[in-house]
Design an enzyme around this catalytic site. Sequence first.
Site, short mmCIF file in Angstrom:
data_model
loop_
_atom_site.label_atom_id
_atom_site.label_comp_id
_atom_site.label_asym_id
_atom_site.label_seq_id
_atom_site.Cartn_x
_atom_site.Cartn_y
_atom_site.Cartn_z
N HIS A 1 0.99 -1.08 0.29
CA HIS A 1 0.34 -0.15 -0.02
C HIS A 1 0.75 1.21 0.14
CE1 HIS A 1 -3.85 -2.22 2.03
NE2 HIS A 1 -3.27 -2.69 1.05
N GLU B 1 0.70 3.64 1.56
CA GLU B 1 1.17 4.64 3.68
C GLU B 1 2.56 3.56 4.14
OE1 GLU B 1 -1.99 3.60 2.23
OE2 GLU B 1 -3.39 4.21 3.37
N CYS C 1 -6.23 2.04 5.75
CA CYS C 1 -6.78 0.82 6.10
C CYS C 1 -5.95 -0.30 7.35
CB CYS C 1 -6.33 -0.43 5.01
SG CYS C 1 -5.00 -1.44 5.24
N CYS D 1 -2.68 -0.67 7.89
CA CYS D 1 -1.56 0.79 7.28
C CYS D 1 -2.00 1.27 8.54
CB CYS D 1 -2.10 1.24 6.04
SG CYS D 1 -1.58 0.92 5.00
#
Length: 172
Positions: free
Chosen positions: A59, A61, A89, A92
């Site tokens: 992701h 992040e 999410c 993260c």
Amino acid sequence: MAQTIWEKDDEFWMREALIEAEKAGEKKEVPIGAIVVQNGTIIGRGHNERETLQQGVNHAEITAITSACRNEKSWRLPEATLYVTLEPCPMCAGAIVQTRIPRVVYGAPDPKAGCCGTLMNLLDEPRFNHQASVTSGILQEECANLLKNFFRNLRERKKQFKNQSTERTGNK
């Protein structure tokens, strides 16, 4: 209502995160971008690379945090702010807690997986050893539109592919 200096700074940095999101979109990835800022300097950048690298954990992040930790030569980022175009999410949010980032700024809420206030707020959980403040809705419309356009185009491409397949086979 007048903007505070802080909000203007948040918009400035969110535009940098949007640049990262656009990079993801150019790679046919879901266009989410993130940056980590410390003392007025970007110390980490990242964008979604799940499809490119075939890694579910890539992701935006995670990539930005990994980059920042590498640049700072520390797994702790206690003076940093994470800017991300979509609400983090659970995975993260966990990385944010683990790296001790004290502030998160995001653009668009995520009604399906957002864990910084939408579904729950893991960054404000007192049972964890670290909490982070959250600022939401910075350039929300721009961040959301990038995602909406991406998914609209994806649906169109799938529809065109299906129509072309039907025409070739003669099946309806």
